[in-house]
Write a protein that holds these residues in place. Structure first.
Motif, mmCIF file in Angstrom:
data_model
loop_
_atom_site.group_PDB
_atom_site.id
_atom_site.type_symbol
_atom_site.label_atom_id
_atom_site.label_comp_id
_atom_site.label_asym_id
_atom_site.label_seq_id
_atom_site.Cartn_x
_atom_site.Cartn_y
_atom_site.Cartn_z
ATOM 1 N N SER A 45 76.914 -47.342 126.956
ATOM 2 C CA SER A 45 76.671 -46.216 127.867
ATOM 3 C C SER A 45 76.760 -46.652 129.327
ATOM 4 O O SER A 45 76.149 -46.041 130.201
ATOM 5 N N GLU A 47 79.011 -46.270 131.520
ATOM 6 C CA GLU A 47 79.560 -45.269 132.443
ATOM 7 C C GLU A 47 78.489 -44.299 132.944
ATOM 8 O O GLU A 47 78.681 -43.643 133.965
ATOM 9 N N LYS A 48 77.352 -44.220 132.275
ATOM 10 C CA LYS A 48 76.269 -43.341 132.709
ATOM 11 C C LYS A 48 75.398 -43.976 133.782
ATOM 12 O O LYS A 48 74.609 -43.288 134.422
ATOM 13 N N TRP A 58 66.406 -49.477 134.440
ATOM 14 C CA TRP A 58 67.173 -48.734 133.441
ATOM 15 C C TRP A 58 67.192 -49.486 132.121
ATOM 16 O O TRP A 58 66.994 -48.916 131.052
#
Length: 70
Positions: A45, A47-48, A58
């Motif tokens: 993930s 690209e998020k 994160w």
């Protein structure tokens, strides 16, 4: 942030992630499995991720949520 920079920063977090996994009272093998699963989720993930300096936060959030969901 390039993909190589992203991966380098992620790998730099591995010792901290392992320490956090041990803090969650996981065995040695379970802690390593959790870190591996976290890395897999992060890389799939990528690209998020918005590059605003919060990669560590994160990453730890993804690890905590993975632990809770398992």
């Amino acid at each position: 942030m390039t993909a190589i920079e992203f991966c380098d920063q992620l790998l730099d977090l591995e010792p901290s992630l392992l320490k956090y996994a041990y803090h969650l009272r996981l065995s040695n093998s379970d802690a390593k499995d959790l870190v591996q699963e976290t890395f897999l989720k992060i890389l799939s993930s990528r690209e998020k991720f918005v590059d605003n300096g919060y990669l560590k936060a994160w990453t730890f959030t993804i690890m905590r949520n993975t632990f809770i969901n398992n």
